[in-house]
Design a protein around this motif. Structure first.
Motif, PDB file in Angstrom:
ATOM      1  N   LEU A  51      30.976  45.922  43.600  1.00  0.00           N
ATOM      2  CA  LEU A  51      31.683  44.868  44.335  1.00  0.00           C
ATOM      3  C   LEU A  51      32.831  44.271  43.523  1.00  0.00           C
ATOM      4  CD1 LEU A  51      28.660  43.043  46.009  1.00  0.00           C
ATOM      5  CD2 LEU A  51      30.535  44.173  47.212  1.00  0.00           C
ATOM      6  N   ALA A  52      32.707  44.308  42.187  1.00  0.00           N
ATOM      7  CA  ALA A  52      33.771  43.756  41.337  1.00  0.00           C
ATOM      8  C   ALA A  52      35.002  44.660  41.306  1.00  0.00           C
ATOM      9  CB  ALA A  52      33.238  43.551  39.913  1.00  0.00           C
ATOM     10  N   PHE A  53      34.799  45.947  41.576  1.00  0.00           N
ATOM     11  CA  PHE A  53      35.859  46.944  41.436  1.00  0.00           C
ATOM     12  C   PHE A  53      37.081  46.660  42.329  1.00  0.00           C
ATOM     13  CE2 PHE A  53      37.860  51.105  42.016  1.00  0.00           C
ATOM     14  CZ  PHE A  53      37.985  51.521  40.696  1.00  0.00           C
ATOM     15  N   PRO A  54      36.915  46.461  43.665  1.00  0.00           N
ATOM     16  CA  PRO A  54      38.102  46.204  44.511  1.00  0.00           C
ATOM     17  C   PRO A  54      38.857  44.928  44.118  1.00  0.00           C
ATOM     18  CG  PRO A  54      36.204  46.786  45.855  1.00  0.00           C
ATOM     19  CD  PRO A  54      35.701  46.548  44.478  1.00  0.00           C
ATOM     20  N   VAL A  61      47.103  45.237  40.878  1.00  0.00           N
ATOM     21  CA  VAL A  61      48.319  45.423  41.694  1.00  0.00           C
ATOM     22  C   VAL A  61      49.198  44.179  41.631  1.00  0.00           C
ATOM     23  CG1 VAL A  61      49.152  45.724  44.077  1.00  0.00           C
ATOM     24  CG2 VAL A  61      47.266  47.146  43.222  1.00  0.00           C
ATOM     25  N   ASP A  62      48.591  42.994  41.595  1.00  0.00           N
ATOM     26  CA  ASP A  62      49.358  41.741  41.517  1.00  0.00           C
ATOM     27  C   ASP A  62      50.197  41.639  40.245  1.00  0.00           C
ATOM     28  OD1 ASP A  62      48.947  40.500  43.915  1.00  0.00           O
ATOM     29  OD2 ASP A  62      47.103  39.475  43.282  1.00  0.00           O
ATOM     30  N   LEU A 293      45.483  41.772  49.471  1.00  0.00           N
ATOM     31  CA  LEU A 293      45.496  42.707  50.606  1.00  0.00           C
ATOM     32  C   LEU A 293      44.883  44.051  50.212  1.00  0.00           C
ATOM     33  CD1 LEU A 293      46.337  43.315  53.512  1.00  0.00           C
ATOM     34  CD2 LEU A 293      48.590  43.984  52.657  1.00  0.00           C
ATOM     35  N   ILE A 294      45.247  44.544  49.000  1.00  0.00           N
ATOM     36  CA  ILE A 294      44.674  45.806  48.503  1.00  0.00           C
ATOM     37  C   ILE A 294      43.160  45.674  48.354  1.00  0.00           C
ATOM     38  CG2 ILE A 294      44.583  47.386  46.510  1.00  0.00           C
ATOM     39  CD1 ILE A 294      47.111  47.768  48.119  1.00  0.00           C
ATOM     40  N   SER A 295      42.722  44.535  47.764  1.00  0.00           N
ATOM     41  CA  SER A 295      41.280  44.282  47.606  1.00  0.00           C
ATOM     42  C   SER A 295      40.594  44.285  48.963  1.00  0.00           C
ATOM     43  CB  SER A 295      41.037  42.922  46.927  1.00  0.00           C
ATOM     44  OG  SER A 295      41.532  42.939  45.615  1.00  0.00           O
ATOM     45  N   THR A 301      37.040  49.442  53.427  1.00  0.00           N
ATOM     46  CA  THR A 301      36.645  50.859  53.321  1.00  0.00           C
ATOM     47  C   THR A 301      35.188  50.970  52.883  1.00  0.00           C
ATOM     48  OG1 THR A 301      38.921  51.337  52.657  1.00  0.00           O
ATOM     49  CG2 THR A 301      37.296  53.086  52.318  1.00  0.00           C
ATOM     50  N   PHE A 302      34.798  50.163  51.881  1.00  0.00           N
ATOM     51  CA  PHE A 302      33.405  50.151  51.398  1.00  0.00           C
ATOM     52  C   PHE A 302      32.447  49.806  52.536  1.00  0.00           C
ATOM     53  CE2 PHE A 302      33.315  49.503  46.499  1.00  0.00           C
ATOM     54  CZ  PHE A 302      34.260  50.498  46.327  1.00  0.00           C
TER      55      PHE A 302
END
Length: 596
Positions: A51-54, A61-62, A293-295, A301-302
Motif C-alpha cells: 500500500l505504501a508503494f503507490p 513524480v511530484d 493523480l499517479i498514486s 489499478t490495485f
C-alpha cells in the motif's frame, strides 16, 4: 485431468457452521499453529508495504515539478527499501504458510488413513474405492492449495481493497466516489463474464471427450461393427457429435470475442475515465498535484485487480470448506477397536472349536434380505467343515461373520466356549487365516507377501512355509527368487502361483482356524493338484472351514453343510449325503461328476 477434477469439486456455503467445521483443521496442526499466526503477521507487513508503494511513486513524480533531486533520490531509495522489505516479508510468509500446511496436512492424511483402515467392512461394502481415494488425494490437494496460497492471497487482496479505499478517500473523496461507481462493478462483471466463458470451454472439452468415447468404443468393438456392416451408423454417430462440438466451440468463440471487446471498452475505458476525471479535478485544484493523480491511478489499478482476484479466491475457499467437510465426514466415522501397534507375540493361541447357534444375518446395505436364517453347526478341534450350496446361499457370509467383518443380528458364534464378541479383534483375527478364491497380493516382493502373515518371520521360516505350500520350486526358478516383484495385485504370477503364495502366507501365520473360500475353483487341473496338496498340509492340526464349488475337493471333510436360501438344508459326511434321495448335495454331486 487433475484440473478437470478440481473444477468439479463441489463448493460449500460459507456460514458459521461450515466455518467451524473447517477450523477443526487447526486441531491437526498440533504445535505448528504459531507458524500460521506469524505467517499472518508477515502477510500484514507485505500488504502494508504494497500500500505504501503507490503513495511513494506519486511523491517521486511530484519531484519533477519541484525539481528536488535530493528528495527524488531519497524517495527512490525508500521505494527500493520497500521492495526489499516486501521480498523478505513475502519469503517468510510463504515459507511459514507452506511449513504449517505441510505439517498439518501430513497429520490429517495419516489420521484419515488410520481411521479409514480401521473402519469396519460394513463401511467398505457401501463405499467405492475411487471415492475414498478422491478424499485422500483431490480433497487434501484442495486444502493444500487453499492453506498455502488462497487464504493468504484472499486476505492480502482484502487488505489492499480496504486500505486502498481509505488512502483514495484521503487523496480525493470525489474521485473515489466516481471510481467506486464504475471500477468494482466492471471488475466483478469481468469475473462473471470470464467464468461464463470458461463454462463454455469446459462444455467443449466434455463434448470432445464424448466423441473420443465413440472412437474408443468403435475401435474396441470393431469386430461387431464389421460383422453388422454398421460403419455408416458409427460414422453418423461421430459426425453428429462433431457437429455439436463445432456449434458449442463457435458459440464459445463468439463469447470470447464479446469478452475481448468488453475488456477493451469497459476496463480500459474505466482507466481513461478515472484519469480524465482526475486531471479535471487536478486542474480545478481539488487534487493537489500530478503525483497524487499517479498514486490514485495506481491504487485504482490495485483495487480493480484485487476485486477481480478476490471473487476467484472466494470460490476456492468455498471448495476448500467443502473438501474439509468431506474429509471430516470420514474422520468422524466410528472405527473398529483395533490396536494399530500390536505385539505379534501377545496374541493368545486358541484351540479353534467353533459353534454357530441360531445365527441370523442380513447385510447392512440389504436389510430386507435374510442371508442366514438360524444357522446351527459345530466344528471340533482339527475338523474339516465344508460349506456347499448354490451362489448367493450365504457360504462366504459364514467366513465374514467368523472374522467379525459384520455383526450378527441374532444368535451366537462361540469359539472355545467363549462368545466371539468377548475376544479382542487382534486376538480373534490373529488366530485365523483365509485363503480366498481371488488372491490379492501386494505390489512388493514374494518374500514380503509371504511374510505378511508374520511380519517378524525369519528367512528360514519364510523358506519353510514356501516349501510346504509347494511354492519353493517356482520361486527358485525366478532369477530374483524371493526378491521377485509380484506386480500390482500379483499380476506377474499365475493364478496357481498366487494361491500357493497365499497358502505360504497362511502357513507362516500358523492359525488355529483356517478359512478356504473356494481356493481352487479358478485353477487348471495341474495347478489345482499342487494347490490341493499344499492345502492338505495347511489343514493339518487346525480347524478348517472350506467353502467349495468343486465337490471333489471336500469328499474327505468331517462334515459337509449344504446351505440353501440361508438355512442348512442338509448336514453330514459325503457318504451320508450321497445316499439322500433327491438331496441337494446328491444332485450337485451327480451333476458335477457326470460332467467330469
Amino acid at each position: 485431468m487433475a484440473r478437470f477434477k478440481e473444477n468439479d469439486l463441489p463448493k460449500a456455503k460459507l456460514n458459521t457452521s461450515s466455518l467451524q467445521k473447517a477450523l477443526r483443521i487447526f486441531k491437526y496442526s498440533k504445535n505448528q499453529k504459531w507458524k500460521f499466526f506469524v505467517g499472518l503477521l508477515f502477510l500484514l507487513l507485505t500488504s502494508a508495504t504494497a500500500l505504501a508503494f503507490p503513495k511513494l511513486m506519486g511523491m517521486l513524480v511530484d519531484c519533477v515539478s519541484t525539481k528536488d533531486l535530493d528528495k527524488a533520490n531519497q524517495i527512490a531509495l525508500a521505494l527500493m527499501g520497500i521492495l526489499v522489505l516486501q521480498a523478505v516479508f513475502s519469503f517468510f510468509r510463504i515459507s511459514l504458510f507452506v511449513n504449517f500446511t505441510e505439517n498439518t496436512l501430513s497429520n490429517i492424511r495419516f489420521a484419515l488413513y488410520e481411521n479409514l483402515i480401521k473402519l469396519p467392512m460394513s463401511f467398505f461394502s457401501q463405499k467405492r474405492v475411487g471415492e475414498l481415494n478422491s478424499r485422500i488425494s483431490a480433497d487434501i490437494s484442495q486444502l493444500q492449495d487453499t492453506l498455502t496460497t488462497t487464504i493468504a492471497e484472499f486476505l492480502r487482496q482484502f487488505i489492499l481493497i480496504v486500505g486502498g479505499f481509505i488512502i483514495l478517500g484521503s487523496i480525493s473523496p470525489n474521485l473515489t466516489i466516481m471510481m467506486l461507481c464504475i471500477v468494482p462493478v466492471v471488475a466483478v462483471a469481468a469475473v462473471i463474464f470470464g467464468r461464463f466463458i470458461r463454462k463454455y470451454g469446459k462444455m467443449t472439452q466434455d463434448k470432445v471427450a464424448e466423441s473420443q468415447v465413440i472412437v474408443e468404443e468403435t475401435l474396441q468393438g470393431i469386430t461387431n461393427v464389421k460383422s453388422f456392416a454398421n460403419e455408416w451408423y458409427e460414422l453418423e454417430r461421430y459426425k453428429n457429435k462433431i457437429r455439436e462440438i463445432v456449434a458449442i466451440a463457435i458459440k464459445g468463440g463468439q463469447y470470447r470475442g464479446y469478452f475481448a471487446s468488453f475488456i477493451i471498452l469497459c476496463l480500459f475505458g474505466c482507466v481513461v475515465a478515472v484519469v480524465w476525471y482526475g486531471i479535471t479535478l487536478t486542474i480545478k485544484g481539488e487534487v493537489e498535484g500530478v503525483g497524487d493523480l499517479i498514486s490514485f491511478i495506481l491504487y485504482t489499478t490495485f483495487i480493480g485487480a484485487s476485486f477481480g482476484g478476490i471473487a476467484e479466491m472466494y470460490a476456492q475457499i468455498q471448495k476448500a470448506v467443502g473438501a474439509t467437510e468431506r474429509v471430516f465426514e470420514l474422520l468422524d466415522e466410528v472405527p473398529e477397536a483395533i490396536n494399530t501397534q500390536p505385539n505379534p507375540n501377545s496374541v493368545q493361541k486358541i484351540k479353534g472349536i467353533v459353534s454357530f447357534k441360531d445365527v441370523a444375518f442380513s447385510y447392512p446395505s440389504r436389510k430386507e434380505i435374510k442371508v442366514l436364517k438360524n444357522v446351527n453347526f459345530n466344528a471340533g478341534f482339527g475338523q474339516k467343515i465344508a460349506v456347499v450350496g448354490p451362489s448367493g446361499a450365504g457360504k462366504s457370509t459364514i467366513a465374514s461373520l467368523l472374522l467379525r467383518f459384520y455383526d450378527i443380528e441374532s444368535g451366537e458364534i462361540i469359539i472355545d466356549g467363549k462368545n466371539i464378541y468377548d475376544y479382542d479383534l487382534e486376538e480373534l483375527r490373529g488366530n485365523m487365516s483365509i485363503v480366498p478364491q481371488d488372491v490379492i497380493l501386494f505390489g512388493g516382493t514374494i518374500k514380503e507377501n509371504i511374510a505378511y502373515g508374520k511380519p517378524n518371520a525369519t528367512n528360514d521360516e519364510i523358506i519353510a512355509a514356501a516349501k510346504q505350500a509347494n511354492a519353493l520350486n517356482f520361486i527358485e526358478s525366478f532369477p530374483e527368487k524371493f526378491e521377485t516383484i509380484v506386480g500390482e495385485r500379483g499380476i506377474k504370477l499365475s493364478g496357481g502361483q498366487r494361491q500357493r503364495i497365499a497358502i505360504a502366507r497362511a502357513l507362516l501365520k500358523n492359525p488355529s482356524i483356517l478359512i478356504l473360500d473356494e481356493a481352487t475353483s479358478s485353477l487348471d487341473s495341474e495347478s489345482e493338484k499342487l494347490v490341493q496338496e499344499a492345502l492338505e498340509i495347511l489343514m493339518q492340526g487346525r480347524t478348517s472351514i472350506i467353502i467349495a464349488h468343486r465337490l471333489s475337493t471336500i469328499r474327505s471333510a468331517d462334515q459337509i453343510l449344504v446351505l440353501d436360501n440361508g438355512i442348512i438344508a442338509e448336514q453330514g459326511t459325503h457318504q451320508d449325503l450321497i445316499t439322500l434321495e433327491n438331496g441337494i448335495y446328491k444332485n450337485l454331486s451327480n451333476l458335477q461328476f457326470s460332467n467330469s
